[in-house]
Design an enzyme around this catalytic site. Sequence first.
Site, PDB file in Angstrom:
ATOM      1  N   ARG A  90      58.726  45.892  32.645  1.00 54.93           N
ATOM      2  CA  ARG A  90      58.144  44.579  32.349  1.00 54.93           C
ATOM      3  C   ARG A  90      57.835  44.443  30.856  1.00 54.93           C
ATOM      4  O   ARG A  90      58.028  43.386  30.260  1.00 54.93           O
ATOM      5  CB  ARG A  90      56.852  44.399  33.157  1.00 54.93           C
ATOM      6  CG  ARG A  90      56.986  44.629  34.667  1.00 54.93           C
ATOM      7  CD  ARG A  90      57.100  43.351  35.416  1.00 54.93           C
ATOM      8  NE  ARG A  90      55.984  42.464  35.211  1.00 54.93           N
ATOM      9  CZ  ARG A  90      54.824  42.533  35.890  1.00 54.93           C
ATOM     10  NH1 ARG A  90      54.660  43.441  36.823  1.00 54.93           N
ATOM     11  NH2 ARG A  90      53.868  41.672  35.643  1.00 54.93           N
ATOM     12  N   HIS A 139      43.291  39.545  35.202  1.00 54.24           N
ATOM     13  CA  HIS A 139      44.118  40.625  35.758  1.00 54.24           C
ATOM     14  C   HIS A 139      44.519  41.666  34.724  1.00 54.24           C
ATOM     15  O   HIS A 139      45.449  42.440  34.954  1.00 54.24           O
ATOM     16  CB  HIS A 139      45.363  40.025  36.446  1.00 54.24           C
ATOM     17  CG  HIS A 139      45.028  39.190  37.651  1.00 54.24           C
ATOM     18  ND1 HIS A 139      45.895  38.299  38.225  1.00 54.24           N
ATOM     19  CD2 HIS A 139      43.887  39.123  38.394  1.00 54.24           C
ATOM     20  CE1 HIS A 139      45.315  37.713  39.268  1.00 54.24           C
ATOM     21  NE2 HIS A 139      44.093  38.187  39.378  1.00 54.24           N
TER      22      HIS A 139
HETATM   23  C1  BJW Z   1      55.328  26.284  36.223  1.00 54.78           C
HETATM   24  C2  BJW Z   1      56.384  26.358  35.371  1.00 54.78           C
HETATM   25  C3  BJW Z   1      56.224  25.701  34.165  1.00 54.78           C
HETATM   26  C4  BJW Z   1      56.956  27.459  37.067  1.00 54.78           C
HETATM   27  N1  BJW Z   1      55.083  25.053  33.912  1.00 54.78           N
HETATM   28  N2  BJW Z   1      54.217  25.627  35.962  1.00 54.78           N
HETATM   29  C5  BJW Z   1      40.654  36.328  49.799  1.00 54.78           C
HETATM   30  C6  BJW Z   1      41.545  35.673  50.613  1.00 54.78           C
HETATM   31  C7  BJW Z   1      42.838  36.172  50.819  1.00 54.78           C
HETATM   32  C8  BJW Z   1      43.244  37.361  50.190  1.00 54.78           C
HETATM   33  C9  BJW Z   1      42.366  38.021  49.370  1.00 54.78           C
HETATM   34  C10 BJW Z   1      41.093  37.507  49.177  1.00 54.78           C
HETATM   35  N3  BJW Z   1      40.440  38.325  48.306  1.00 54.78           N
HETATM   36  C11 BJW Z   1      41.272  39.323  47.960  1.00 54.78           C
HETATM   37  C12 BJW Z   1      42.443  39.176  48.600  1.00 54.78           C
HETATM   38  C13 BJW Z   1      43.607  40.101  48.447  1.00 54.78           C
HETATM   39  C14 BJW Z   1      44.431  39.845  47.229  1.00 54.78           C
HETATM   40  C15 BJW Z   1      45.079  38.479  47.397  1.00 54.78           C
HETATM   41  O1  BJW Z   1      44.643  37.484  46.874  1.00 54.78           O
HETATM   42  N4  BJW Z   1      46.167  38.422  48.104  1.00 54.78           N
HETATM   43  C16 BJW Z   1      46.865  37.141  48.346  1.00 54.78           C
HETATM   44  C17 BJW Z   1      48.301  37.275  47.859  1.00 54.78           C
HETATM   45  C18 BJW Z   1      46.741  36.774  49.782  1.00 54.78           C
HETATM   46  N5  BJW Z   1      43.632  39.935  46.020  1.00 54.78           N
HETATM   47  C19 BJW Z   1      43.378  41.077  45.415  1.00 54.78           C
HETATM   48  O2  BJW Z   1      43.786  42.145  45.850  1.00 54.78           O
HETATM   49  C20 BJW Z   1      42.550  41.013  44.149  1.00 54.78           C
HETATM   50  N6  BJW Z   1      41.483  41.935  44.185  1.00 54.78           N
HETATM   51  C21 BJW Z   1      40.323  41.681  44.813  1.00 54.78           C
HETATM   52  O3  BJW Z   1      40.111  40.622  45.366  1.00 54.78           O
HETATM   53  O4  BJW Z   1      39.416  42.689  44.730  1.00 54.78           O
HETATM   54  C22 BJW Z   1      38.292  42.669  45.583  1.00 54.78           C
HETATM   55  C23 BJW Z   1      38.642  43.466  46.803  1.00 54.78           C
HETATM   56  C24 BJW Z   1      39.140  44.732  46.644  1.00 54.78           C
HETATM   57  C25 BJW Z   1      39.469  45.461  47.775  1.00 54.78           C
HETATM   58  C26 BJW Z   1      39.307  44.888  49.017  1.00 54.78           C
HETATM   59  C27 BJW Z   1      38.795  43.611  49.150  1.00 54.78           C
HETATM   60  C28 BJW Z   1      38.450  42.882  48.024  1.00 54.78           C
HETATM   61  C29 BJW Z   1      43.369  41.443  42.957  1.00 54.78           C
HETATM   62  C30 BJW Z   1      44.520  40.559  42.725  1.00 54.78           C
HETATM   63  C31 BJW Z   1      45.337  41.110  41.561  1.00 54.78           C
HETATM   64  C32 BJW Z   1      46.638  40.355  41.482  1.00 54.78           C
HETATM   65  N7  BJW Z   1      47.503  41.067  40.669  1.00 54.78           N
HETATM   66  C33 BJW Z   1      48.797  40.464  40.328  1.00 54.78           C
HETATM   67  C34 BJW Z   1      49.618  41.578  39.720  1.00 54.78           C
HETATM   68  C35 BJW Z   1      49.079  41.959  38.325  1.00 54.78           C
HETATM   69  C36 BJW Z   1      49.851  43.034  37.729  1.00 54.78           C
HETATM   70  C37 BJW Z   1      51.296  42.669  37.617  1.00 54.78           C
HETATM   71  O5  BJW Z   1      51.625  41.732  36.894  1.00 54.78           O
HETATM   72  O6  BJW Z   1      52.092  43.343  38.263  1.00 54.78           O
HETATM   73  O7  BJW Z   1      48.637  39.370  39.442  1.00 54.78           O
HETATM   74  S1  BJW Z   1      49.627  39.694  41.694  1.00 54.78           S
HETATM   75  C38 BJW Z   1      50.395  38.431  40.788  1.00 54.78           C
HETATM   76  O8  BJW Z   1      49.956  37.157  41.317  1.00 54.78           O
HETATM   77  C39 BJW Z   1      49.824  38.549  39.375  1.00 54.78           C
HETATM   78  C40 BJW Z   1      49.465  37.130  39.072  1.00 54.78           C
HETATM   79  O9  BJW Z   1      48.465  37.091  38.078  1.00 54.78           O
HETATM   80  C41 BJW Z   1      49.019  36.594  40.393  1.00 54.78           C
HETATM   81  C42 BJW Z   1      49.055  35.102  40.507  1.00 54.78           C
HETATM   82  O10 BJW Z   1      50.352  34.606  40.402  1.00 54.78           O
HETATM   83  P1  BJW Z   1      50.583  33.251  39.630  1.00 54.78           P
HETATM   84  O11 BJW Z   1      50.187  33.401  38.232  1.00 54.78           O
HETATM   85  O12 BJW Z   1      49.992  32.149  40.382  1.00 54.78           O
HETATM   86  O13 BJW Z   1      52.188  33.163  39.612  1.00 54.78           O
HETATM   87  P2  BJW Z   1      53.178  32.640  40.741  1.00 54.78           P
HETATM   88  O14 BJW Z   1      54.512  33.192  40.416  1.00 54.78           O
HETATM   89  O15 BJW Z   1      52.639  32.860  42.079  1.00 54.78           O
HETATM   90  O16 BJW Z   1      53.230  31.059  40.523  1.00 54.78           O
HETATM   91  C43 BJW Z   1      53.837  30.487  39.392  1.00 54.78           C
HETATM   92  C44 BJW Z   1      53.608  28.978  39.448  1.00 54.78           C
HETATM   93  O17 BJW Z   1      54.071  28.435  38.240  1.00 54.78           O
HETATM   94  C45 BJW Z   1      54.368  28.262  40.575  1.00 54.78           C
HETATM   95  O18 BJW Z   1      53.463  27.384  41.238  1.00 54.78           O
HETATM   96  C46 BJW Z   1      55.446  27.466  39.855  1.00 54.78           C
HETATM   97  O19 BJW Z   1      55.758  26.223  40.496  1.00 54.78           O
HETATM   98  C47 BJW Z   1      54.791  27.238  38.526  1.00 54.78           C
HETATM   99  N8  BJW Z   1      55.686  27.048  37.402  1.00 54.78           N
HETATM  100  N9  BJW Z   1      57.379  27.135  35.993  1.00 54.78           N
HETATM  101  C48 BJW Z   1      54.100  25.053  34.875  1.00 54.78           C
HETATM  102  N10 BJW Z   1      57.218  25.738  33.260  1.00 54.78           N
END
Ligand code: BJW
Length: 264
Positions: A90, A139
């Site tokens: 990456r 993050h």
């Molecule tokens: C455009 C465009 C243009 C295109 N202009 N727009 C509560 C409910 C449900 C689940 C959970 C919850 N609490 C915790 C969870 C679990 C989990 C989670 O949320 N899972 C879900 C997937 C269901 N969360 C966690 O594990 C978090 N930790 C936590 O809560 O700790 C407490 C805890 C611990 C243990 C047990 C219990 C609680 C941590 C989350 C960390 C996420 N990490 C990542 C990876 C980071 C490292 C890496 O890069 O590898 O972060 S995951 C990945 O998704 C990355 C991103 O930051 C994150 C969000 O993604 P994002 O930015 O939204 O991107 P996309 O691709 O999804 O969307 C892109 C958008 O752009 C699209 O909409 C396009 O249309 C748009 N777009 N071009 C404007 N030009």
Amino acid sequence: MYVIVTLSKLPQMSKVLREVTDELRRMFDSARSIVVLTGAGVSAESGVPTFRGGGGSEMWSWRGRPITELSSAELLATDPALVWEWFDYRRGLLKELTPNPGHFALAEWERRFESFALVTQNIDDLHRVAGSMNLFELHGNIWRARCLRCASTFEARETPLESAPACFVCGGASRPDVVLFGEMLPEGVFERAEEAASRADIFFVIGTSAVVYPAASLPILAKQTGAKIIEVNPEQTDISFLADVTVLGLAGEILPQFISGRAH
Ligand code: BJW
Ligand code: ZN
């Protein structure tokens, strides 16, 4: 459960636009406190791949493994070398990339408003390179490493890596300083983001599929505490129903429209 119950009580109106209208610009101009949440989409026009495809379902994968597996606490515990390899791949993609007009517009917004906070889920550092200063990185940052022995964090920009960077303080092994699935967010950062969100007049949700928590709870909190929610995304997302306005378009084209043609 808490989130579902709360959402059902909120008014569900959404106004969909394809450009920034004068009315929207007036709302923006009269705000006192602006908070922005960004995701991978804000960096897409710089060439950074987003994580999810249409509808937030399809996941980015590498060597046949989905990101939920690659960027996970489980994999770090069992195969830290593979996690470093994934992040080094990456870093190789990112090292030549530069901010786009969306990043620069946000940095300019910060200079124009007395109260402005930028909360990002991105780890790519492009907001900082563009000049944003009041930045909450939920993050982590891909250009930092964290010591597995003493927890010191340090800048680690070399790529490609020959081996995992050694800790500057104690020489211990390190890991990327990013928040993997199942890990806690850095201490205090989310709380400060919540505090800012709860004081916002306008809360922008830009370029995020809003499926990852706790980041995706911030617009919900902002709505509950009285902010107008403006979303900028080429697609509708999980949070669109909450938005007062969704501007369907690319961040790099839409964000400069909020300030275009206006004096400093
Ligand atoms: C455009 C465009 C243009 C295109 N202009 N727009 C509560 C409910 C449900 C689940 C959970 C919850 N609490 C915790 C969870 C679990 C989990 C989670 O949320 N899972 C879900 C997937 C269901 N969360 C966690 O594990 C978090 N930790 C936590 O809560 O700790 C407490 C805890 C611990 C243990 C047990 C219990 C609680 C941590 C989350 C960390 C996420 N990490 C990542 C990876 C980071 C490292 C890496 O890069 O590898 O972060 S995951 C990945 O998704 C990355 C991103 O930051 C994150 C969000 O993604 P994002 O930015 O939204 O991107 P996309 O691709 O999804 O969307 C892109 C958008 O752009 C699209 O909409 C396009 O249309 C748009 N777009 N071009 C404007 N030009
Ligand atoms: Zn150390």
